[in-house]
Motif scaffolding. Structure first.
Motif, PDB file in Angstrom:
ATOM      1  N   VAL A   1       0.837  -1.195   0.000  1.00 42.80           N
ATOM      2  CA  VAL A   1       0.000   0.000   0.000  1.00 42.80           C
ATOM      3  C   VAL A   1       0.872   1.244   0.000  1.00 42.80           C
ATOM      4  CG1 VAL A   1      -0.214   0.003   2.540  1.00 42.80           C
ATOM      5  CG2 VAL A   1      -1.962   1.127   1.124  1.00 42.80           C
ATOM      6  N   HIS A   2       0.417   2.267  -0.757  1.00 43.08           N
ATOM      7  CA  HIS A   2       1.183   3.498  -0.919  1.00 43.08           C
ATOM      8  C   HIS A   2       0.230   4.686  -0.992  1.00 43.08           C
ATOM      9  CE1 HIS A   2       4.985   1.377  -1.932  1.00 43.08           C
ATOM     10  NE2 HIS A   2       4.148   0.465  -2.386  1.00 43.08           N
ATOM     11  N   SER A   3       0.771   5.864  -0.718  1.00 39.57           N
ATOM     12  CA  SER A   3       0.030   7.105  -0.873  1.00 39.57           C
ATOM     13  C   SER A   3       0.717   7.964  -1.923  1.00 39.57           C
ATOM     14  CB  SER A   3      -0.029   7.865   0.458  1.00 39.57           C
ATOM     15  OG  SER A   3      -0.687   9.104   0.306  1.00 39.57           O
ATOM     16  N   PHE A   4      -0.051   8.355  -2.939  1.00 43.28           N
ATOM     17  CA  PHE A   4       0.451   9.239  -3.987  1.00 43.28           C
ATOM     18  C   PHE A   4      -0.566  10.356  -4.204  1.00 43.28           C
ATOM     19  CE2 PHE A   4       2.078   4.983  -5.535  1.00 43.28           C
ATOM     20  CZ  PHE A   4       3.399   5.188  -5.154  1.00 43.28           C
ATOM     21  N   ASN A   5      -0.113  11.593  -4.094  1.00 48.08           N
ATOM     22  CA  ASN A   5      -0.952  12.742  -4.424  1.00 48.08           C
ATOM     23  C   ASN A   5      -2.284  12.732  -3.678  1.00 48.08           C
ATOM     24  OD1 ASN A   5       1.056  13.527  -6.302  1.00 48.08           O
ATOM     25  ND2 ASN A   5       0.116  12.246  -7.892  1.00 48.08           N
ATOM     26  N   GLY A   6      -2.248  12.383  -2.383  1.00 43.30           N
ATOM     27  CA  GLY A   6      -3.428  12.489  -1.559  1.00 43.30           C
ATOM     28  C   GLY A   6      -4.387  11.315  -1.616  1.00 43.30           C
ATOM     29  N   LYS A   7      -4.098  10.306  -2.422  1.00 37.47           N
ATOM     30  CA  LYS A   7      -4.928   9.102  -2.473  1.00 37.47           C
ATOM     31  C   LYS A   7      -4.090   7.889  -2.075  1.00 37.47           C
ATOM     32  CE  LYS A   7      -8.556  10.351  -5.752  1.00 37.47           C
ATOM     33  NZ  LYS A   7      -9.662  10.113  -4.798  1.00 37.47           N
ATOM     34  N   TYR A   8      -4.796   6.816  -1.754  1.00 36.69           N
ATOM     35  CA  TYR A   8      -4.131   5.582  -1.331  1.00 36.69           C
ATOM     36  C   TYR A   8      -4.317   4.521  -2.412  1.00 36.69           C
ATOM     37  CZ  TYR A   8      -3.862   7.866   3.181  1.00 36.69           C
ATOM     38  OH  TYR A   8      -3.582   8.754   4.193  1.00 36.69           O
ATOM     39  N   TYR A   9      -3.236   3.788  -2.664  1.00 34.94           N
ATOM     40  CA  TYR A   9      -3.217   2.787  -3.727  1.00 34.94           C
ATOM     41  C   TYR A   9      -2.761   1.456  -3.138  1.00 34.94           C
ATOM     42  CZ  TYR A   9      -3.587   6.867  -6.739  1.00 34.94           C
ATOM     43  OH  TYR A   9      -4.011   8.030  -7.331  1.00 34.94           O
ATOM     44  N   LEU A  10      -3.598   0.453  -3.308  1.00 41.67           N
ATOM     45  CA  LEU A  10      -3.327  -0.878  -2.788  1.00 41.67           C
ATOM     46  C   LEU A  10      -3.066  -1.815  -3.967  1.00 41.67           C
ATOM     47  CD1 LEU A  10      -3.227  -2.932  -0.477  1.00 41.67           C
ATOM     48  CD2 LEU A  10      -5.727  -3.074  -0.584  1.00 41.67           C
ATOM     49  N   TYR A  11      -1.808  -2.203  -4.138  1.00 38.10           N
ATOM     50  CA  TYR A  11      -1.404  -3.101  -5.217  1.00 38.10           C
ATOM     51  C   TYR A  11      -1.399  -4.527  -4.674  1.00 38.10           C
ATOM     52  CZ  TYR A  11       0.039   1.268  -7.390  1.00 38.10           C
ATOM     53  OH  TYR A  11       0.039   2.538  -7.914  1.00 38.10           O
ATOM     54  N   TYR A  12      -1.775  -5.470  -5.522  1.00 36.50           N
ATOM     55  CA  TYR A  12      -1.946  -6.843  -5.055  1.00 36.50           C
ATOM     56  C   TYR A  12      -1.966  -7.783  -6.246  1.00 36.50           C
ATOM     57  CZ  TYR A  12      -6.788  -6.204  -6.620  1.00 36.50           C
ATOM     58  OH  TYR A  12      -7.913  -5.959  -7.384  1.00 36.50           O
ATOM     59  N   MET A  13      -1.969  -9.071  -5.955  1.00 39.08           N
ATOM     60  CA  MET A  13      -2.258 -10.047  -7.002  1.00 39.08           C
ATOM     61  C   MET A  13      -3.578 -10.718  -6.663  1.00 39.08           C
ATOM     62  SD  MET A  13       0.248 -13.297  -6.434  1.00 39.08           S
ATOM     63  CE  MET A  13       0.056 -14.440  -5.067  1.00 39.08           C
ATOM     64  N   GLY A  14      -4.322 -11.062  -7.713  1.00 41.08           N
ATOM     65  CA  GLY A  14      -5.601 -11.718  -7.531  1.00 41.08           C
ATOM     66  C   GLY A  14      -5.780 -12.824  -8.541  1.00 41.08           C
ATOM     67  N   ASN A  15      -6.761 -13.698  -8.266  1.00 44.78           N
ATOM     68  CA  ASN A  15      -7.062 -14.754  -9.238  1.00 44.78           C
ATOM     69  C   ASN A  15      -8.482 -15.256  -9.046  1.00 44.78           C
ATOM     70  OD1 ASN A  15      -7.215 -17.251  -7.545  1.00 44.78           O
ATOM     71  ND2 ASN A  15      -5.065 -16.823  -7.119  1.00 44.78           N
ATOM     72  N   THR A  16      -8.882 -16.136  -9.933  1.00 47.13           N
ATOM     73  CA  THR A  16     -10.136 -16.862  -9.827  1.00 47.13           C
ATOM     74  C   THR A  16      -9.893 -18.283 -10.312  1.00 47.13           C
ATOM     75  OG1 THR A  16     -12.503 -16.793 -10.344  1.00 47.13           O
ATOM     76  CG2 THR A  16     -10.972 -16.202 -12.118  1.00 47.13           C
ATOM     77  N   GLY A  17     -10.913 -19.118 -10.211  1.00 41.13           N
ATOM     78  CA  GLY A  17     -10.735 -20.517 -10.620  1.00 41.13           C
ATOM     79  C   GLY A  17     -11.874 -21.380 -10.138  1.00 41.13           C
ATOM     80  N   ASP A  18     -11.556 -22.624  -9.767  1.00 41.44           N
ATOM     81  CA  ASP A  18     -12.597 -23.565  -9.354  1.00 41.44           C
ATOM     82  C   ASP A  18     -12.836 -23.570  -7.853  1.00 41.44           C
ATOM     83  OD1 ASP A  18     -10.376 -24.912  -8.388  1.00 41.44           O
ATOM     84  OD2 ASP A  18     -10.444 -26.507  -9.890  1.00 41.44           O
ATOM     85  N   GLY A  19     -12.017 -22.860  -7.078  1.00 37.08           N
ATOM     86  CA  GLY A  19     -12.225 -22.749  -5.644  1.00 37.08           C
ATOM     87  C   GLY A  19     -11.881 -23.987  -4.840  1.00 37.08           C
ATOM     88  N   LYS A  20     -11.191 -24.948  -5.428  1.00 38.14           N
ATOM     89  CA  LYS A  20     -10.908 -26.201  -4.741  1.00 38.14           C
ATOM     90  C   LYS A  20      -9.603 -26.115  -3.961  1.00 38.14           C
ATOM     91  CE  LYS A  20     -13.292 -29.136  -8.129  1.00 38.14           C
ATOM     92  NZ  LYS A  20     -13.136 -30.248  -9.099  1.00 38.14           N
ATOM     93  N   VAL A  21      -9.686 -26.444  -2.671  1.00 36.89           N
ATOM     94  CA  VAL A  21      -8.490 -26.527  -1.839  1.00 36.89           C
ATOM     95  C   VAL A  21      -7.834 -27.874  -2.084  1.00 36.89           C
ATOM     96  CG1 VAL A  21      -7.599 -26.530   0.506  1.00 36.89           C
ATOM     97  CG2 VAL A  21      -9.494 -25.021  -0.105  1.00 36.89           C
ATOM     98  N   MET A  22      -6.545 -27.866  -2.344  1.00 39.26           N
ATOM     99  CA  MET A  22      -5.823 -29.085  -2.684  1.00 39.26           C
ATOM    100  C   MET A  22      -4.628 -29.250  -1.752  1.00 39.26           C
ATOM    101  SD  MET A  22      -5.976 -28.581  -6.838  1.00 39.26           S
ATOM    102  CE  MET A  22      -5.306 -30.195  -7.189  1.00 39.26           C
ATOM    103  N   GLN A  23      -4.161 -30.483  -1.621  1.00 38.48           N
ATOM    104  CA  GLN A  23      -2.959 -30.736  -0.825  1.00 38.48           C
ATOM    105  C   GLN A  23      -1.753 -30.044  -1.448  1.00 38.48           C
ATOM    106  OE1 GLN A  23      -2.518 -32.386   2.112  1.00 38.48           O
ATOM    107  NE2 GLN A  23      -4.742 -32.573   2.283  1.00 38.48           N
TER     108      GLN A  23
END
Length: 372
Positions: free
Chosen positions: A132-154
């Motif tokens: 997370v960072h602040s630039f020019n009075g706003k806050y920016y949250l950088y991250y990685m995301g994904n989607t898929g089948d939602g299955k938890v695996m070993q």
């Protein structure tokens, strides 16, 4: 241009193998003279017990902290249910929000910053590894995301892993609400031969002294066999805006010739006329310290070399009343600065090979005189 680093022994000054050219610096020698010779390892201090952020019901990983105008510390961090096991990070991680009156904690969970929002979104089922960072009075949250089948695996769920992309959310306050976007900030490249044809993840960003935003990210190509693909490298993208569009630069950084995966989790920042990066050295690719955190520097964000004092930390943390503790992993480094000086090193940690639990540690840093 990429730089290929030779492994060095600690205390031995490394040699820059390719010259850096920076649009922000007129004279490289002058810039080197006035830039700090950072020695973060010498700044590490014993951590109080409350500088450990742990929850019995959740794995906690990858935290980034920023303060608001009232001096409240806001911690953005990854968490997922502990009963699902460690590898559920790739399917069920969500970025949560905690607060504290002191940068070292203790932190109190408040709410979810980037929760599950449905499998039809590119980042709908998993958000992870925030910065997370602040630039020019706003806050920016950088991250990685994904989607898929939602299955938890070993083992790792490769559907979710191969859907990893980089995003950014924007807010007027670190408490949110965070505005997310329908498309990734850094998507994979269409060219199957590109270094990031399979995956983009783990962003880190800073603003250079010329105002340009430099974003470093983890990239996975498709030269090796699925589902893991590879090789795994780090790339640079630049923009005039914190929300892009970003221009990708094809040459990998933090590489070592003959090593398929030498390091990961870089945290970059700008200080003076230099850029700096703390990188997880996966197995002693860059120094003789083995798995550790190491420091790199750059004049432009494209060409990197090991810093004069490369070691940041081994897999140890010293507690004020309990002494030295050896950890199995110490990863995801992030810094908090006060008055432009690094004051706290945030890291994710766990203690055994079974990875039955994990938490964040917040290590105080005491500024000292630059070493010659």
């Amino acid at each position: 241009m990429a730089i290929f680093c030779q492994k060095t022994t600690l205390g031995q000054q490394n040699q820059q193998l390719s010259p850096a050219s920076s649009p922000t610096v007129e004279n490289e020698d002058a810039a080197n003279e006035e830039s700090l010779n950072l020695d973060i390892h010498s700044m590490l201090q014993p951590a109080p017990e409350h500088a450990k952020f742990i929850d019995n019901d959740f794995y906690i990983w990858g935290a980034s902290m920023i303060q608001d105008g009232n001096g409240v510390s806001h911690l953005l961090y990854s968490r997922w249910p502990r009963h699902m096991g460690h590898n559920a990070w790739v399917t069920h991680s969500e970025i949560a929000h905690a607060v504290a009156d002191n940068p070292l904690g203790p932190y109190r969970h408040v709410d979810m910053a980037l929760p599950n929002r449905g499998e039809h979104f590119w980042d709908g089922l998993c958000t992870h590894n925030p910065t997370v960072h602040s630039f020019n009075g706003k806050y920016y949250l950088y991250y990685m995301g994904n989607t898929g089948d939602g299955k938890v695996m070993q083992s790792l769920n490769w559907i979710h892993r191969n859907n990893q992309r980089i995003g950014v959310a924007v807010a007027d306050s670190p408490s949110g609400p965070w505005k997310r976007f329908d498309k990734p900030l850094i998507d994979v490249s269409d060219d199957p031969d590109a270094p990031d044809a399979a995956v983009t993840s783990n962003p880190s960003i800073c603003r250079r002294s010329d105002g340009t935003f430099v974003l470093v990210y983890k990239a996975v190509g498709k030269k090796h066999s699925p589902p893991g693909y590879g090789p795994v490298v780090h790339m640079v993208a630049t923009s005039e805006s914190p929300t892009g569009p970003f221009v990708k630069h094809d040459a990998p950084i933090f590489v070592r010739e003959g090593d398929r995966f030498p390091g990961e989790d870089p945290y970059i920042w700008s200080q003076g006329h230099k850029l700096w990066a703390i990188l997880k050295d996966n197995h002693g690719a860059f120094t003789d310290a083995g798995q550790s955190l190491v420091l790199f520097e750059s004049l432009d964000g494209f060409d990197w070399k090991l810093a004069k004092h490369p070691l940041v930390s081994t897999l140890d943390v010293t507690w004020e009343h309990k002494g030295l503790q050896n950890l199995r992993h110490l990863e995801r480094p992030q810094l908090w600065f006060e008055g432009g000086i690094p004051k706290v090193l945030f890291c994710a940690a766990d203690e055994d090979n079974q990875r039955e639990h994990s938490y964040n540690v917040h290590i105080p840093l005491q500024p000292n005189d630059s070493k010659p």
